[in-house]
Design a protein around this motif. Structure first.
Motif, PDB file in Angstrom:
ATOM      1  N   ILE A 311      -2.882  28.932 -43.612  1.00  0.00           N
ATOM      2  CA  ILE A 311      -3.130  27.765 -42.013  1.00  0.00           C
ATOM      3  C   ILE A 311      -4.521  27.960 -41.742  1.00  0.00           C
ATOM      4  O   ILE A 311      -5.083  27.693 -41.529  1.00  0.00           O
ATOM      5  N   ARG A 312      -4.652  29.123 -40.832  1.00  0.00           N
ATOM      6  CA  ARG A 312      -5.916  29.291 -39.921  1.00  0.00           C
ATOM      7  C   ARG A 312      -6.268  30.837 -39.495  1.00  0.00           C
ATOM      8  O   ARG A 312      -5.132  31.725 -40.321  1.00  0.00           O
ATOM      9  N   ALA A 313      -7.178  31.166 -40.005  1.00  0.00           N
ATOM     10  CA  ALA A 313      -8.075  33.031 -39.374  1.00  0.00           C
ATOM     11  C   ALA A 313      -8.380  32.708 -38.241  1.00  0.00           C
ATOM     12  O   ALA A 313      -9.484  32.044 -37.429  1.00  0.00           O
ATOM     13  N   GLU A 314      -7.629  33.268 -37.250  1.00  0.00           N
ATOM     14  CA  GLU A 314      -8.508  33.648 -36.213  1.00  0.00           C
ATOM     15  C   GLU A 314      -9.195  34.758 -35.815  1.00  0.00           C
ATOM     16  O   GLU A 314      -9.144  36.132 -36.163  1.00  0.00           O
ATOM     17  N   THR A 315     -10.146  34.460 -35.782  1.00  0.00           N
ATOM     18  CA  THR A 315     -11.304  35.325 -36.121  1.00  0.00           C
ATOM     19  C   THR A 315     -12.027  35.875 -34.782  1.00  0.00           C
ATOM     20  O   THR A 315     -12.957  34.010 -33.423  1.00  0.00           O
ATOM     21  N   VAL A 316     -13.112  36.695 -34.632  1.00  0.00           N
ATOM     22  CA  VAL A 316     -14.014  37.237 -33.744  1.00  0.00           C
ATOM     23  C   VAL A 316     -14.712  38.001 -34.437  1.00  0.00           C
ATOM     24  O   VAL A 316     -15.496  38.327 -35.144  1.00  0.00           O
ATOM     25  N   ASP A 320     -18.282  40.816 -30.482  1.00  0.00           N
ATOM     26  CA  ASP A 320     -17.639  40.486 -29.626  1.00  0.00           C
ATOM     27  C   ASP A 320     -15.838  41.150 -29.521  1.00  0.00           C
ATOM     28  O   ASP A 320     -16.399  41.058 -27.936  1.00  0.00           O
ATOM     29  N   PHE A 321     -15.473  40.938 -30.451  1.00  0.00           N
ATOM     30  CA  PHE A 321     -14.372  42.698 -30.217  1.00  0.00           C
ATOM     31  C   PHE A 321     -14.453  43.284 -29.274  1.00  0.00           C
ATOM     32  O   PHE A 321     -14.149  43.838 -28.277  1.00  0.00           O
ATOM     33  N   ILE A 322     -15.643  44.202 -29.898  1.00  0.00           N
ATOM     34  CA  ILE A 322     -16.045  45.037 -28.864  1.00  0.00           C
ATOM     35  C   ILE A 322     -16.512  45.269 -27.653  1.00  0.00           C
ATOM     36  O   ILE A 322     -16.343  46.319 -26.249  1.00  0.00           O
ATOM     37  N   ASN A 333     -11.864  34.852 -23.503  1.00  0.00           N
ATOM     38  CA  ASN A 333     -13.280  34.815 -22.578  1.00  0.00           C
ATOM     39  C   ASN A 333     -13.962  32.718 -23.632  1.00  0.00           C
ATOM     40  O   ASN A 333     -15.388  33.103 -23.891  1.00  0.00           O
ATOM     41  N   GLY A 334     -13.083  32.444 -24.583  1.00  0.00           N
ATOM     42  CA  GLY A 334     -14.131  31.482 -25.485  1.00  0.00           C
ATOM     43  C   GLY A 334     -14.369  31.878 -26.797  1.00  0.00           C
ATOM     44  O   GLY A 334     -15.036  31.733 -27.377  1.00  0.00           O
ATOM     45  N   LYS A 335     -14.107  33.542 -27.335  1.00  0.00           N
ATOM     46  CA  LYS A 335     -14.958  33.993 -28.131  1.00  0.00           C
ATOM     47  C   LYS A 335     -14.133  33.845 -29.286  1.00  0.00           C
ATOM     48  O   LYS A 335     -14.059  34.409 -30.625  1.00  0.00           O
ATOM     49  N   MET A 336     -12.789  34.076 -29.463  1.00  0.00           N
ATOM     50  CA  MET A 336     -12.031  33.549 -30.221  1.00  0.00           C
ATOM     51  C   MET A 336     -12.000  32.278 -31.495  1.00  0.00           C
ATOM     52  O   MET A 336     -11.762  31.196 -30.285  1.00  0.00           O
ATOM     53  N   ARG A 337     -12.129  32.067 -32.511  1.00  0.00           N
ATOM     54  CA  ARG A 337     -11.954  30.511 -33.516  1.00  0.00           C
ATOM     55  C   ARG A 337     -11.361  31.160 -33.840  1.00  0.00           C
ATOM     56  O   ARG A 337     -10.408  31.523 -35.165  1.00  0.00           O
ATOM     57  N   LEU A 338     -10.353  29.556 -34.248  1.00  0.00           N
ATOM     58  CA  LEU A 338      -9.016  29.644 -35.391  1.00  0.00           C
ATOM     59  C   LEU A 338     -10.115  28.408 -36.514  1.00  0.00           C
ATOM     60  O   LEU A 338     -10.421  27.263 -36.103  1.00  0.00           O
ATOM     61  N   GLU A 339     -10.402  28.935 -37.218  1.00  0.00           N
ATOM     62  CA  GLU A 339     -11.418  29.121 -38.496  1.00  0.00           C
ATOM     63  C   GLU A 339     -10.048  28.359 -39.731  1.00  0.00           C
ATOM     64  O   GLU A 339      -9.572  29.158 -40.575  1.00  0.00           O
ATOM     65  N   LEU A 351     -10.337  39.802 -38.059  1.00  0.00           N
ATOM     66  CA  LEU A 351      -9.516  38.149 -38.802  1.00  0.00           C
ATOM     67  C   LEU A 351      -8.501  38.563 -38.731  1.00  0.00           C
ATOM     68  O   LEU A 351      -7.606  40.120 -38.630  1.00  0.00           O
ATOM     69  N   ASN A 352      -7.365  37.433 -37.846  1.00  0.00           N
ATOM     70  CA  ASN A 352      -5.849  37.978 -37.900  1.00  0.00           C
ATOM     71  C   ASN A 352      -5.764  36.357 -38.652  1.00  0.00           C
ATOM     72  O   ASN A 352      -5.392  34.946 -38.262  1.00  0.00           O
ATOM     73  N   PHE A 353      -4.891  36.277 -39.566  1.00  0.00           N
ATOM     74  CA  PHE A 353      -4.373  34.943 -40.812  1.00  0.00           C
ATOM     75  C   PHE A 353      -3.299  34.512 -39.976  1.00  0.00           C
ATOM     76  O   PHE A 353      -1.976  35.212 -39.769  1.00  0.00           O
TER      77      PHE A 353
END
Length: 357
Positions: A311-316, A320-322, A333-339, A351-353
Protein backbone atom coordinates in the motif's frame (compact mmCIF):
# COMPACT_ATOMS: atom_id res chain seq x y z
CA UNK A 1 19.11 -10.45 -1.55
CA UNK A 2 22.77 -11.23 -1.07
CA UNK A 3 25.32 -11.41 -3.83
CA UNK A 4 27.89 -14.04 -4.71
CA UNK A 5 31.46 -13.32 -5.82
CA UNK A 6 33.64 -16.03 -7.32
CA UNK A 7 37.40 -15.83 -6.72
CA UNK A 8 39.19 -17.06 -9.85
CA UNK A 9 42.76 -17.12 -11.09
CA UNK A 10 45.63 -19.38 -12.05
CA UNK A 11 46.79 -21.99 -9.52
CA UNK A 12 48.88 -20.74 -6.56
CA UNK A 13 48.06 -17.04 -6.88
CA UNK A 14 46.58 -16.83 -3.38
CA UNK A 15 42.86 -17.47 -3.99
CA UNK A 16 42.35 -19.85 -1.08
CA UNK A 17 44.45 -17.70 1.25
CA UNK A 18 42.27 -14.70 0.39
CA UNK A 19 39.09 -16.75 0.74
CA UNK A 20 40.12 -17.91 4.22
CA UNK A 21 40.94 -14.33 5.21
CA UNK A 22 37.68 -12.88 3.87
CA UNK A 23 35.51 -15.54 5.47
CA UNK A 24 37.62 -15.83 8.63
CA UNK A 25 37.78 -19.57 8.18
CA UNK A 26 40.07 -22.41 7.14
CA UNK A 27 37.57 -23.98 4.76
CA UNK A 28 39.82 -23.65 1.75
CA UNK A 29 43.01 -25.67 1.57
CA UNK A 30 45.94 -23.37 0.80
CA UNK A 31 48.94 -25.37 -0.36
CA UNK A 32 51.98 -24.97 -2.58
CA UNK A 33 50.81 -27.09 -5.49
CA UNK A 34 48.30 -26.61 -8.34
CA UNK A 35 44.65 -27.63 -7.85
CA UNK A 36 44.75 -27.92 -4.06
CA UNK A 37 41.14 -26.66 -4.27
CA UNK A 38 39.06 -29.33 -5.99
CA UNK A 39 35.46 -28.44 -5.16
CA UNK A 40 34.51 -24.78 -4.68
CA UNK A 41 34.38 -23.54 -1.09
CA UNK A 42 31.57 -21.15 -0.19
CA UNK A 43 31.67 -18.69 2.72
CA UNK A 44 28.88 -16.30 3.72
CA UNK A 45 30.11 -13.06 5.31
CA UNK A 46 28.12 -10.36 7.12
CA UNK A 47 28.47 -6.98 5.41
CA UNK A 48 29.81 -4.51 8.00
CA UNK A 49 27.72 -1.32 8.27
CA UNK A 50 28.09 1.11 11.16
CA UNK A 51 24.66 2.54 10.35
CA UNK A 52 23.07 -0.65 11.68
CA UNK A 53 24.63 -0.13 15.12
CA UNK A 54 23.48 3.49 15.20
CA UNK A 55 19.91 2.66 14.20
CA UNK A 56 19.67 -0.23 16.66
CA UNK A 57 20.83 1.99 19.51
CA UNK A 58 18.04 4.51 18.83
CA UNK A 59 15.36 1.82 18.32
CA UNK A 60 16.69 -0.18 21.29
CA UNK A 61 16.56 -3.28 19.09
CA UNK A 62 17.00 -6.71 20.63
CA UNK A 63 19.07 -7.89 17.69
CA UNK A 64 20.94 -6.67 14.62
CA UNK A 65 20.91 -8.53 11.31
CA UNK A 66 23.44 -7.60 8.63
CA UNK A 67 22.97 -8.27 4.97
CA UNK A 68 25.48 -10.74 3.56
CA UNK A 69 27.87 -11.51 0.73
CA UNK A 70 28.98 -14.98 -0.41
CA UNK A 71 32.51 -15.70 -1.57
CA UNK A 72 33.24 -18.77 -3.68
CA UNK A 73 36.80 -20.10 -3.93
CA UNK A 74 36.98 -21.64 -7.41
CA UNK A 75 39.87 -23.94 -8.32
CA UNK A 76 42.74 -22.56 -10.38
CA UNK A 77 42.18 -22.42 -14.11
CA UNK A 78 44.92 -23.11 -16.62
CA UNK A 79 45.46 -22.52 -20.30
CA UNK A 80 43.24 -24.99 -22.14
CA UNK A 81 40.59 -25.18 -19.39
CA UNK A 82 37.81 -24.64 -21.92
CA UNK A 83 39.00 -27.86 -23.61
CA UNK A 84 39.19 -29.77 -20.35
CA UNK A 85 42.81 -29.06 -19.37
CA UNK A 86 43.59 -29.01 -15.65
CA UNK A 87 40.21 -29.29 -13.95
CA UNK A 88 38.58 -27.79 -17.00
CA UNK A 89 34.92 -27.23 -17.74
CA UNK A 90 33.80 -28.29 -14.27
CA UNK A 91 35.17 -25.07 -12.85
CA UNK A 92 34.09 -22.87 -15.72
CA UNK A 93 30.54 -24.01 -14.86
CA UNK A 94 31.07 -22.85 -11.25
CA UNK A 95 31.88 -19.35 -12.52
CA UNK A 96 28.50 -19.18 -14.28
CA UNK A 97 26.75 -19.32 -10.91
CA UNK A 98 28.27 -16.15 -9.42
CA UNK A 99 27.12 -12.52 -9.76
CA UNK A 100 30.61 -11.03 -10.03
CA UNK A 101 34.11 -12.34 -10.64
CA UNK A 102 37.10 -11.48 -8.46
CA UNK A 103 40.19 -12.01 -10.62
CA UNK A 104 43.07 -12.86 -8.27
CA UNK A 105 46.35 -11.84 -9.91
CA UNK A 106 49.82 -12.78 -8.68
CA UNK A 107 51.91 -9.63 -8.23
CA UNK A 108 54.68 -10.90 -5.95
CA UNK A 109 57.96 -12.78 -6.27
CA UNK A 110 58.54 -15.90 -4.18
CA UNK A 111 60.91 -18.84 -4.34
CA UNK A 112 58.72 -20.69 -1.86
CA UNK A 113 55.38 -20.54 -3.72
CA UNK A 114 55.28 -22.50 -6.95
CA UNK A 115 54.35 -20.58 -10.09
CA UNK A 116 52.64 -22.48 -12.92
CA UNK A 117 54.33 -20.09 -15.37
CA UNK A 118 58.07 -19.40 -15.68
CA UNK A 119 57.82 -15.81 -14.42
CA UNK A 120 55.47 -13.31 -12.77
CA UNK A 121 53.42 -11.51 -15.42
CA UNK A 122 49.98 -10.33 -14.24
CA UNK A 123 48.90 -9.11 -17.70
CA UNK A 124 49.62 -12.49 -19.29
CA UNK A 125 47.93 -14.34 -16.41
CA UNK A 126 44.69 -12.39 -16.76
CA UNK A 127 44.72 -12.86 -20.53
CA UNK A 128 44.92 -16.64 -20.02
CA UNK A 129 41.88 -16.63 -17.73
CA UNK A 130 39.83 -14.28 -19.89
CA UNK A 131 40.69 -16.22 -23.05
CA UNK A 132 39.47 -19.46 -21.45
CA UNK A 133 36.22 -17.80 -20.39
CA UNK A 134 35.73 -16.37 -23.86
CA UNK A 135 36.35 -19.77 -25.47
CA UNK A 136 33.85 -21.31 -23.07
CA UNK A 137 31.35 -18.60 -24.10
CA UNK A 138 32.04 -19.35 -27.76
CA UNK A 139 31.24 -23.03 -27.27
CA UNK A 140 28.10 -22.18 -25.29
CA UNK A 141 26.87 -19.72 -27.93
CA UNK A 142 27.46 -22.13 -30.79
CA UNK A 143 25.47 -24.86 -29.04
CA UNK A 144 22.58 -22.51 -28.27
CA UNK A 145 22.49 -21.26 -31.87
CA UNK A 146 22.34 -24.73 -33.37
CA UNK A 147 19.15 -25.26 -35.34
CA UNK A 148 17.65 -27.71 -32.84
CA UNK A 149 18.27 -25.40 -29.86
CA UNK A 150 17.41 -22.06 -31.47
CA UNK A 151 13.70 -22.51 -30.87
CA UNK A 152 14.33 -22.46 -27.11
CA UNK A 153 16.00 -19.01 -27.22
CA UNK A 154 13.80 -15.90 -27.11
CA UNK A 155 14.20 -13.21 -29.75
CA UNK A 156 16.14 -10.71 -27.62
CA UNK A 157 18.58 -13.36 -26.34
CA UNK A 158 19.02 -14.57 -29.90
CA UNK A 159 20.15 -11.07 -30.93
CA UNK A 160 22.61 -10.93 -28.02
CA UNK A 161 24.08 -14.36 -28.80
CA UNK A 162 24.45 -13.61 -32.52
CA UNK A 163 26.11 -10.27 -31.77
CA UNK A 164 28.39 -11.86 -29.15
CA UNK A 165 29.40 -14.57 -31.62
CA UNK A 166 30.30 -11.94 -34.21
CA UNK A 167 32.34 -9.99 -31.62
CA UNK A 168 34.28 -13.09 -30.48
CA UNK A 169 35.01 -14.19 -34.06
CA UNK A 170 36.28 -10.70 -34.90
CA UNK A 171 38.23 -10.24 -31.65
CA UNK A 172 36.04 -7.36 -30.43
CA UNK A 173 35.49 -6.40 -26.80
CA UNK A 174 32.21 -7.94 -25.62
CA UNK A 175 31.66 -5.09 -23.14
CA UNK A 176 30.54 -2.98 -26.13
CA UNK A 177 27.29 -4.96 -25.92
CA UNK A 178 26.35 -2.89 -22.87
CA UNK A 179 25.82 0.08 -25.18
CA UNK A 180 23.39 -1.92 -27.34
CA UNK A 181 21.42 -4.03 -24.85
CA UNK A 182 20.18 -3.44 -21.33
CA UNK A 183 22.07 -4.91 -18.39
CA UNK A 184 19.30 -7.28 -17.29
CA UNK A 185 19.11 -8.89 -20.73
CA UNK A 186 22.89 -9.31 -20.87
CA UNK A 187 22.97 -10.87 -17.39
CA UNK A 188 20.35 -13.39 -18.53
CA UNK A 189 22.64 -14.47 -21.39
CA UNK A 190 24.86 -16.31 -18.91
CA UNK A 191 28.04 -15.30 -20.76
CA UNK A 192 31.12 -15.48 -18.51
CA UNK A 193 32.91 -12.67 -20.33
CA UNK A 194 30.11 -10.23 -19.49
CA UNK A 195 30.09 -10.79 -15.74
CA UNK A 196 31.14 -7.74 -13.67
CA UNK A 197 34.79 -8.01 -12.66
CA UNK A 198 37.01 -6.87 -9.81
CA UNK A 199 40.77 -7.28 -10.24
CA UNK A 200 42.75 -8.05 -7.08
CA UNK A 201 46.51 -7.70 -7.27
CA UNK A 202 47.94 -9.96 -4.58
CA UNK A 203 51.17 -8.36 -3.33
CA UNK A 204 53.72 -8.88 -0.58
CA UNK A 205 53.67 -6.83 2.63
CA UNK A 206 56.10 -4.14 1.47
CA UNK A 207 53.96 -3.39 -1.62
CA UNK A 208 50.55 -3.19 0.05
CA UNK A 209 50.51 0.63 0.28
CA UNK A 210 51.86 1.74 -3.09
CA UNK A 211 51.99 -1.39 -5.21
CA UNK A 212 55.02 -2.48 -7.23
CA UNK A 213 56.25 -2.90 -10.80
CA UNK A 214 53.75 -5.71 -11.39
CA UNK A 215 50.71 -3.75 -10.21
CA UNK A 216 51.83 -0.74 -12.26
CA UNK A 217 52.14 -2.85 -15.42
CA UNK A 218 48.72 -4.34 -14.76
CA UNK A 219 46.99 -1.01 -14.13
CA UNK A 220 48.62 0.51 -17.22
CA UNK A 221 46.94 -2.22 -19.28
CA UNK A 222 43.62 -2.67 -17.48
CA UNK A 223 40.96 -0.56 -15.78
CA UNK A 224 42.54 0.72 -12.55
CA UNK A 225 39.11 1.85 -11.29
CA UNK A 226 38.12 -1.78 -10.65
CA UNK A 227 41.57 -2.88 -9.43
CA UNK A 228 42.45 -3.36 -5.76
CA UNK A 229 45.88 -3.93 -4.22
CA UNK A 230 45.61 -6.50 -1.44
CA UNK A 231 47.99 -8.78 0.44
CA UNK A 232 46.19 -12.05 1.18
CA UNK A 233 48.84 -12.91 3.78
CA UNK A 234 48.29 -9.62 5.62
CA UNK A 235 44.53 -10.10 5.52
CA UNK A 236 45.02 -13.48 7.19
CA UNK A 237 47.21 -11.91 9.88
CA UNK A 238 44.66 -9.16 10.54
CA UNK A 239 41.92 -11.74 11.13
CA UNK A 240 43.88 -13.28 14.00
CA UNK A 241 43.96 -10.00 15.96
CA UNK A 242 41.42 -8.50 18.33
CA UNK A 243 39.82 -5.13 17.50
CA UNK A 244 42.45 -2.97 19.23
CA UNK A 245 45.40 -4.96 17.86
CA UNK A 246 43.83 -4.91 14.39
CA UNK A 247 43.48 -1.12 14.44
CA UNK A 248 47.07 -0.61 15.67
CA UNK A 249 48.52 -3.05 13.14
CA UNK A 250 46.65 -1.47 10.22
CA UNK A 251 47.87 1.99 11.27
CA UNK A 252 51.43 0.70 11.54
CA UNK A 253 51.49 -0.70 7.99
CA UNK A 254 49.43 2.17 6.55
CA UNK A 255 46.22 0.28 5.73
CA UNK A 256 43.04 2.37 5.85
CA UNK A 257 40.62 -0.44 4.95
CA UNK A 258 40.68 -4.22 5.07
CA UNK A 259 40.48 -6.23 1.87
CA UNK A 260 36.97 -7.32 2.85
CA UNK A 261 35.78 -3.72 3.19
CA UNK A 262 37.32 -2.76 -0.16
CA UNK A 263 35.84 -5.77 -1.97
CA UNK A 264 32.36 -5.18 -0.56
CA UNK A 265 32.47 -1.50 -1.49
CA UNK A 266 33.68 -2.32 -5.01
CA UNK A 267 31.18 -5.18 -5.35
CA UNK A 268 28.25 -2.93 -4.45
CA UNK A 269 29.46 -0.40 -7.00
CA UNK A 270 29.93 -2.71 -9.99
CA UNK A 271 26.72 -4.63 -9.26
CA UNK A 272 24.82 -1.36 -8.64
CA UNK A 273 23.52 -2.38 -5.22
CA UNK A 274 22.19 -0.30 -2.33
CA UNK A 275 21.05 -0.90 1.25
CA UNK A 276 17.85 0.04 3.03
CA UNK A 277 16.95 -0.63 6.67
CA UNK A 278 14.06 -1.73 8.84
CA UNK A 279 14.35 -0.77 12.48
CA UNK A 280 12.24 -1.36 15.58
CA UNK A 281 12.35 -2.81 19.10
CA UNK A 282 12.63 -6.42 17.90
CA UNK A 283 15.38 -5.97 15.32
CA UNK A 284 17.29 -3.60 13.10
CA UNK A 285 18.09 -5.17 9.75
CA UNK A 286 19.88 -4.29 6.51
CA UNK A 287 18.45 -5.31 3.12
CA UNK A 288 20.34 -5.32 -0.18
CA UNK A 289 18.52 -4.13 -3.31
CA UNK A 290 19.38 -3.11 -6.86
CA UNK A 291 19.72 0.60 -7.56
CA UNK A 292 16.50 2.19 -8.84
CA UNK A 293 14.45 -0.40 -6.99
CA UNK A 294 10.80 0.57 -6.42
CA UNK A 295 9.26 0.42 -2.94
CA UNK A 296 7.12 -2.69 -3.71
CA UNK A 297 10.18 -4.56 -5.02
CA UNK A 298 12.12 -3.56 -1.91
CA UNK A 299 9.24 -4.82 0.23
CA UNK A 300 9.40 -8.11 -1.67
CA UNK A 301 12.91 -8.68 -0.30
CA UNK A 302 11.28 -9.17 3.10
CA UNK A 303 8.41 -11.34 1.86
CA UNK A 304 6.56 -11.76 -1.43
CA UNK A 305 3.29 -10.95 0.38
CA UNK A 306 4.67 -7.50 1.18
CA UNK A 307 5.15 -6.82 -2.52
CA UNK A 308 1.79 -8.26 -3.62
CA UNK A 309 -0.21 -6.37 -0.99
CA UNK A 310 1.90 -3.18 -0.95
CA UNK A 311 0.00 0.00 0.00
CA UNK A 312 2.54 2.56 1.20
CA UNK A 313 6.04 2.78 2.64
CA UNK A 314 6.65 4.91 5.72
CA UNK A 315 10.00 6.42 4.81
CA UNK A 316 12.68 8.30 6.74
CA UNK A 317 16.20 8.95 5.50
CA UNK A 318 18.99 7.53 7.64
CA UNK A 319 20.28 10.98 8.61
CA UNK A 320 16.81 12.21 9.59
CA UNK A 321 16.14 9.06 11.60
CA UNK A 322 19.38 9.55 13.57
CA UNK A 323 18.95 13.32 13.99
CA UNK A 324 15.36 13.01 15.22
CA UNK A 325 15.94 9.99 17.41
CA UNK A 326 13.68 7.45 15.71
CA UNK A 327 10.24 6.97 14.20
CA UNK A 328 8.10 9.02 16.60
CA UNK A 329 10.07 12.27 16.46
CA UNK A 330 10.73 11.88 12.74
CA UNK A 331 6.98 11.79 12.17
CA UNK A 332 6.32 14.67 14.62
CA UNK A 333 8.98 16.83 12.95
CA UNK A 334 7.66 16.18 9.44
CA UNK A 335 10.59 14.00 8.34
CA UNK A 336 8.57 10.85 7.73
CA UNK A 337 7.02 10.49 4.28
CA UNK A 338 4.39 8.13 2.92
CA UNK A 339 5.69 6.84 -0.40
CA UNK A 340 3.71 4.94 -3.04
CA UNK A 341 4.33 2.24 -5.64
CA UNK A 342 6.48 4.42 -7.90
CA UNK A 343 8.89 5.54 -5.19
CA UNK A 344 12.54 4.70 -5.92
CA UNK A 345 14.17 3.57 -2.69
CA UNK A 346 17.38 5.41 -1.81
CA UNK A 347 20.46 4.04 -0.11
CA UNK A 348 20.07 4.43 3.65
CA UNK A 349 16.27 4.77 3.68
CA UNK A 350 14.62 3.44 6.84
CA UNK A 351 11.32 1.86 5.79
CA UNK A 352 8.16 0.48 7.35
CA UNK A 353 5.78 -1.11 4.86
CA UNK A 354 1.99 -0.97 4.95
CA UNK A 355 0.40 -3.83 3.05
CA UNK A 356 -2.81 -5.84 2.63
CA UNK A 357 -2.71 -9.49 3.64
Amino acid sequence: MSFKCGIVGLPNVGKSTLFNALTNSNKAQAANFPFCTIDPNVGVVAVPDQRLENLAKISQSKKIINTSISFVDIAGLVKGASKGEGLGNKFLSHIREVDAIIHMIRCFDSNDIQNVNPNVDPVRDLEIIETEMMLADLESIQKRLEKNNKKNVDEEQLKILEKALDFINNDKDLSILYSEFNKKQLNQSGLLSLKPKIFVCNVDEKSVQNGNEYTKAFMDKYNSENTLIVSADIENQINELDITEKKNYMEMIGLKKTGLDMLIQKGYKILELETYFTSGPEETRAWTIQKNCTAPKAAGEIHTDFEKGFIRAETVSYNDFITNGGWVNSKTNGKMRLEGKDYIVKDGDVLNFRFNT
